[in-house]
Design an enzyme around this catalytic site. Structure first.
Site, PDB file in Angstrom:
ATOM      1  CB  SER A  30      -0.928  -0.117   1.281  1.00 30.29           C
ATOM      2  OG  SER A  30      -0.195  -0.042   2.380  1.00 30.29           O
ATOM      3  CB  THR A  31       3.695   2.158   1.976  1.00 33.71           C
ATOM      4  OG1 THR A  31       3.162   2.050   3.181  1.00 33.71           O
ATOM      5  CG2 THR A  31       4.470   3.743   2.136  1.00 33.71           C
ATOM      6  NE  ARG A 100       0.413  -7.630   7.386  1.00 31.17           N
ATOM      7  CZ  ARG A 100       0.126  -6.645   8.298  1.00 31.17           C
ATOM      8  NH1 ARG A 100       0.860  -5.533   8.193  1.00 31.17           N
ATOM      9  NH2 ARG A 100      -1.123  -6.773   8.690  1.00 31.17           N
ATOM     10  CD  GLU A 107       8.414  -7.341  -1.768  1.00 30.00           C
ATOM     11  OE1 GLU A 107       7.535  -6.761  -1.964  1.00 30.00           O
ATOM     12  OE2 GLU A 107       8.824  -8.159  -0.704  1.00 30.00           O
TER      13      GLU A 107
END
Length: 229
Positions: A30-31, A100, A107
């Protein structure tokens, strides 16, 4: 500021590290979604040119495409200038727990190769030690999940297979694997634990990111705080 305002603040602050002619690793969550949005706005206004994003997940890729950020794959670039991503926990030495969103393998591949890795979090993600709040996600080969659960019991970890919330059965990663969430009592040496978990046969990658973050931008009620290695 509330948590969403903190996320937006750190996402905007991260733009200060972006320049023309950069290849940027685009994280998941989300960030980072706010970062992709704000990056797009700068590109559309002509304030940034020749920017290319290397997404860490389908979520990041779809967002980038929707916002008009040019996307390339990892094998199309010679180097990644900056990677920007979130984290689930950050300890005082800038070690991280991530995963998460179940995109931890790509990543880590992208962020390990970045010239500068910038982490965006709100102040609730700061911890005294890793695993204080969150478990460590571990991506595993599906056939090995049960054997790996038994292996993790040696570490006195509370480990379980992550199940889907809107689907029947376990969460399946973009690589076709399962995720085990392992809650350790306390991780004293993150780098040693990261290496040790990856030596378990059947483990693809784990969510401990030790000694990799260069800058952590923390959203607080007072504004953005910068932590640097």
């Amino acid at each position: 500021m509330n948590v969403e305002d903190m996320k937006k603040a750190v996402a905007k602050e991260a733009l200060r590290y972006i320049e023309d002619d950069m290849v940027i690793g685009l994280g998941t969550g989300s960030t980072t979604a706010y970062f992709i949005q704000f990056l797009s706005e700068k590109i559309q206004k002509g304030e940034l040119e020749e920017i290319y994003g290397v997404p860490t997940s389908y979520q990041a890729k779809i967002l980038a495409m929707e916002y008009g950020v040019p996307v390339v794959s990892l094998d199309q670039v010679d180097a990644i200038d900056v990677a920007v991503d979130g984290a689930d926990e950050v300890d005082p030495n800038l070690n991280l727990i991530k995963g998460r969103g179940a995109a931890l393998t790509m990543e880590k591949i992208i962020e390990y190769r970045a010239g500068t890795f910038i982490v965006l979090v709100d102040e609730t993600k700061l911890v005294d030690y890793l695993c204080q709040k969150m478990p460590v996600p571990i991506e595993v080969i599906p056939a090995a999940w049960k054997a790996i659960l038994e292996e993790l019991s040696i570490f006195n970890a509370e480990a379980k297979l992550r199940m889907g919330k809107k689907k029947d059965g376990p969460v399946v990663t973009e690589n076709g694997n399962f995720i085990i969430d392992a809650k350790f009592q306390r991780i004293e040496d993150p780098l040693d634990m990261e290496i040790e978990l990856n030596t378990i046969p059947g483990v693809v990658e784990n969510g401990i990111f030790a000694d990799i973050a260069d800058i952590v931008l923390v959203g607080t009620k007072e504004g953005v705080k910068k932590m640097e290695r």
